[in-house]
Write a protein that holds these residues in place. Structure first.
Motif, PDB file in Angstrom:
ATOM      1  N   GLN A  41       0.851  -1.185   0.000  1.00 26.52           N
ATOM      2  CA  GLN A  41       0.000   0.000   0.000  1.00 26.52           C
ATOM      3  C   GLN A  41       0.889   1.239   0.000  1.00 26.52           C
ATOM      4  O   GLN A  41       2.040   1.170   0.367  1.00 26.52           O
ATOM      5  CB  GLN A  41      -0.947   0.016   1.215  1.00 26.52           C
ATOM      6  N   PRO A  42       0.320   2.376  -0.425  1.00 25.20           N
ATOM      7  CA  PRO A  42       1.111   3.604  -0.382  1.00 25.20           C
ATOM      8  C   PRO A  42       1.252   4.098   1.062  1.00 25.20           C
ATOM      9  O   PRO A  42       0.422   3.803   1.917  1.00 25.20           O
ATOM     10  CB  PRO A  42       0.297   4.588  -1.220  1.00 25.20           C
ATOM     11  N   TYR A  43       2.310   4.840   1.298  1.00 27.52           N
ATOM     12  CA  TYR A  43       2.528   5.499   2.585  1.00 27.52           C
ATOM     13  C   TYR A  43       2.388   6.998   2.336  1.00 27.52           C
ATOM     14  O   TYR A  43       2.972   7.528   1.395  1.00 27.52           O
ATOM     15  CB  TYR A  43       3.934   5.209   3.122  1.00 27.52           C
ATOM     16  N   PHE A  44       1.622   7.671   3.184  1.00 31.49           N
ATOM     17  CA  PHE A  44       1.390   9.109   3.042  1.00 31.49           C
ATOM     18  C   PHE A  44       2.098   9.846   4.168  1.00 31.49           C
ATOM     19  O   PHE A  44       1.898   9.538   5.341  1.00 31.49           O
ATOM     20  CB  PHE A  44      -0.107   9.436   3.090  1.00 31.49           C
ATOM     21  N   VAL A  45       2.894  10.832   3.780  1.00 35.04           N
ATOM     22  CA  VAL A  45       3.600  11.642   4.760  1.00 35.04           C
ATOM     23  C   VAL A  45       3.127  13.084   4.605  1.00 35.04           C
ATOM     24  O   VAL A  45       3.151  13.634   3.504  1.00 35.04           O
ATOM     25  CB  VAL A  45       5.135  11.557   4.576  1.00 35.04           C
ATOM     26  N   ALA A  46       2.675  13.673   5.701  1.00 30.58           N
ATOM     27  CA  ALA A  46       2.296  15.087   5.734  1.00 30.58           C
ATOM     28  C   ALA A  46       3.497  15.845   6.287  1.00 30.58           C
ATOM     29  O   ALA A  46       3.977  15.525   7.373  1.00 30.58           O
ATOM     30  CB  ALA A  46       1.076  15.298   6.623  1.00 30.58           C
ATOM     31  N   GLY A  47       3.982  16.824   5.532  1.00 26.94           N
ATOM     32  CA  GLY A  47       5.159  17.529   6.018  1.00 26.94           C
ATOM     33  C   GLY A  47       5.604  18.645   5.112  1.00 26.94           C
ATOM     34  O   GLY A  47       4.818  19.204   4.345  1.00 26.94           O
TER      35      GLY A  47
ATOM     36  N   TYR B  31       1.173  16.846   1.317  1.00 29.04           N
ATOM     37  CA  TYR B  31       1.352  15.403   1.346  1.00 29.04           C
ATOM     38  C   TYR B  31       2.373  14.978   0.306  1.00 29.04           C
ATOM     39  O   TYR B  31       2.443  15.549  -0.781  1.00 29.04           O
ATOM     40  CB  TYR B  31       0.036  14.674   1.036  1.00 29.04           C
ATOM     41  N   ARG B  32       3.135  13.952   0.648  1.00 31.47           N
ATOM     42  CA  ARG B  32       3.980  13.240  -0.305  1.00 31.47           C
ATOM     43  C   ARG B  32       3.644  11.760  -0.139  1.00 31.47           C
ATOM     44  O   ARG B  32       3.348  11.304   0.968  1.00 31.47           O
ATOM     45  CB  ARG B  32       5.471  13.439  -0.032  1.00 31.47           C
ATOM     46  N   THR B  33       3.728  11.045  -1.227  1.00 30.16           N
ATOM     47  CA  THR B  33       3.397   9.624  -1.212  1.00 30.16           C
ATOM     48  C   THR B  33       4.623   8.785  -1.511  1.00 30.16           C
ATOM     49  O   THR B  33       5.376   9.085  -2.439  1.00 30.16           O
ATOM     50  CB  THR B  33       2.303   9.319  -2.254  1.00 30.16           C
ATOM     51  N   PHE B  34       4.807   7.757  -0.726  1.00 27.24           N
ATOM     52  CA  PHE B  34       5.781   6.715  -1.006  1.00 27.24           C
ATOM     53  C   PHE B  34       4.936   5.604  -1.619  1.00 27.24           C
ATOM     54  O   PHE B  34       4.194   4.925  -0.914  1.00 27.24           O
ATOM     55  CB  PHE B  34       6.462   6.277   0.303  1.00 27.24           C
ATOM     56  N   PRO B  35       4.994   5.433  -2.955  1.00 29.66           N
ATOM     57  CA  PRO B  35       3.998   4.622  -3.668  1.00 29.66           C
ATOM     58  C   PRO B  35       4.003   3.131  -3.344  1.00 29.66           C
ATOM     59  O   PRO B  35       5.023   2.560  -2.950  1.00 29.66           O
ATOM     60  CB  PRO B  35       4.359   4.831  -5.143  1.00 29.66           C
TER      61      PRO B  35
ATOM     62  N   VAL C 180      16.123   6.400  -2.522  1.00 25.59           N
ATOM     63  CA  VAL C 180      14.868   6.942  -2.008  1.00 25.59           C
ATOM     64  C   VAL C 180      14.531   6.074  -0.805  1.00 25.59           C
ATOM     65  O   VAL C 180      14.438   4.846  -0.924  1.00 25.59           O
ATOM     66  CB  VAL C 180      13.731   6.891  -3.052  1.00 25.59           C
ATOM     67  N   TYR C 181      14.382   6.730   0.346  1.00 22.58           N
ATOM     68  CA  TYR C 181      14.208   6.007   1.605  1.00 22.58           C
ATOM     69  C   TYR C 181      13.046   6.588   2.398  1.00 22.58           C
ATOM     70  O   TYR C 181      12.940   7.804   2.535  1.00 22.58           O
ATOM     71  CB  TYR C 181      15.464   6.133   2.470  1.00 22.58           C
ATOM     72  N   LEU C 182      12.219   5.719   2.941  1.00 19.48           N
ATOM     73  CA  LEU C 182      11.168   6.133   3.869  1.00 19.48           C
ATOM     74  C   LEU C 182      11.617   5.718   5.262  1.00 19.48           C
ATOM     75  O   LEU C 182      11.837   4.531   5.520  1.00 19.48           O
ATOM     76  CB  LEU C 182       9.833   5.470   3.534  1.00 19.48           C
ATOM     77  N   GLU C 183      11.795   6.693   6.138  1.00 24.47           N
ATOM     78  CA  GLU C 183      12.095   6.425   7.544  1.00 24.47           C
ATOM     79  C   GLU C 183      10.790   6.533   8.322  1.00 24.47           C
ATOM     80  O   GLU C 183      10.008   7.449   8.097  1.00 24.47           O
ATOM     81  CB  GLU C 183      13.049   7.467   8.121  1.00 24.47           C
ATOM     82  N   HIS C 184      10.590   5.605   9.248  1.00 24.78           N
ATOM     83  CA  HIS C 184       9.373   5.608  10.063  1.00 24.78           C
ATOM     84  C   HIS C 184       9.778   5.297  11.499  1.00 24.78           C
ATOM     85  O   HIS C 184      10.391   4.259  11.763  1.00 24.78           O
ATOM     86  CB  HIS C 184       8.397   4.559   9.519  1.00 24.78           C
ATOM     87  N   PHE C 185       9.448   6.224  12.395  1.00 26.27           N
ATOM     88  CA  PHE C 185       9.789   6.072  13.805  1.00 26.27           C
ATOM     89  C   PHE C 185       8.502   6.076  14.623  1.00 26.27           C
ATOM     90  O   PHE C 185       8.087   7.119  15.139  1.00 26.27           O
ATOM     91  CB  PHE C 185      10.723   7.194  14.260  1.00 26.27           C
ATOM     92  N   PRO C 186       7.847   4.908  14.741  1.00 26.28           N
ATOM     93  CA  PRO C 186       6.583   4.851  15.483  1.00 26.28           C
ATOM     94  C   PRO C 186       6.796   5.063  16.978  1.00 26.28           C
ATOM     95  O   PRO C 186       7.865   4.747  17.515  1.00 26.28           O
ATOM     96  CB  PRO C 186       6.062   3.442  15.203  1.00 26.28           C
ATOM     97  N   GLU C 187       5.779   5.599  17.605  1.00 26.64           N
ATOM     98  CA  GLU C 187       5.854   5.785  19.054  1.00 26.64           C
ATOM     99  C   GLU C 187       5.889   4.423  19.752  1.00 26.64           C
ATOM    100  O   GLU C 187       6.581   4.240  20.742  1.00 26.64           O
ATOM    101  CB  GLU C 187       4.673   6.616  19.552  1.00 26.64           C
ATOM    102  N   GLN C 188       5.135   3.482  19.226  1.00 25.74           N
ATOM    103  CA  GLN C 188       5.138   2.105  19.720  1.00 25.74           C
ATOM    104  C   GLN C 188       5.565   1.209  18.564  1.00 25.74           C
ATOM    105  O   GLN C 188       5.005   1.294  17.487  1.00 25.74           O
ATOM    106  CB  GLN C 188       3.741   1.694  20.203  1.00 25.74           C
TER     107      GLN C 188
END
Length: 174
Positions: A38-44, A113-117, A156-164
């Motif tokens: 699925q795509p990942y959506f980043v608001a920033g 928004y930017r999308t990581f497809p 091209v890299y998507l970094e994700h740092f979840p709280e949990q």
């Protein structure tokens, strides 16, 4: 006097080693090859310039504060458009918050928004470690896996740092 300094040095070394261990410093990243489902959506907001520039830090703090204040719901995330090695000199990065979708919340002024497809081949690195230690371990895990599997990184890299949960990086490959 020398025995006191030696004992203090030993105590500090043991203390730092235990703290490093507790933060996950001795763990290695788990890297798998996947296709994004699925795509990942980043608001920033987008940043281009020296990685050590205060403007980059300001964007990071702004995203953190908006998330903390509840004005953006999601986890801290970045999309880098250049390799981690070259980003030390000049970063091209979209800094923000990974959100569930693009319709359920209003964006703060200046945010987009930017999308990581979906459908991209990626190396997906995860680690059970503190977000303070995770980036270097994740990127070195991606680099090592790419070399071992003879894959070419597209930088091209998507970094994700979840709280949990586990910090992760998705690195696009050819």
């Amino acid at each position: 006097m020398n025995k006191i300094f030696l004992a203090l040095a030993l105590l500090l070394t043991v203390g730092f080693s235990v703290a490093y261990w507790k933060m996950g410093g001795f763990k290695a990243a788990v890297v798998t090859q996947e296709t994004t489902a699925q795509p990942y959506f980043v608001a920033g907001r987008y940043y281009e310039g020296p990685a050590q520039d205060e403007a980059f830090g300001d964007l990071t703090r702004e995203a953190y504060n908006l998330r903390k204040a509840g004005k953006l719901r999601g986890d801290f995330s970045n999309i880098f458009y250049n390799s981690p090695e070259s980003s030390r000199d000049s970063a091209r990065v979209f800094v923000g918050v990974l959100v569930a979708d693009t319709t359920s919340q209003q964006l703060p002024t200046g945010y987009q928004y930017r999308t990581f497809p979906a459908g991209q081949r990626v190396l997906h690195a995860r680690i059970q470690a503190s977000y303070l230690l995770a980036p270097d371990k994740l990127y070195s895990g991606v680099k090592d896996a790419a070399e071992a599997q003879k894959l070419t990184l597209q930088h091209v890299y998507l970094e994700h740092f979840p709280e949990q949960g586990e910090p992760e990086v998705l690195a696009v490959v050819q």
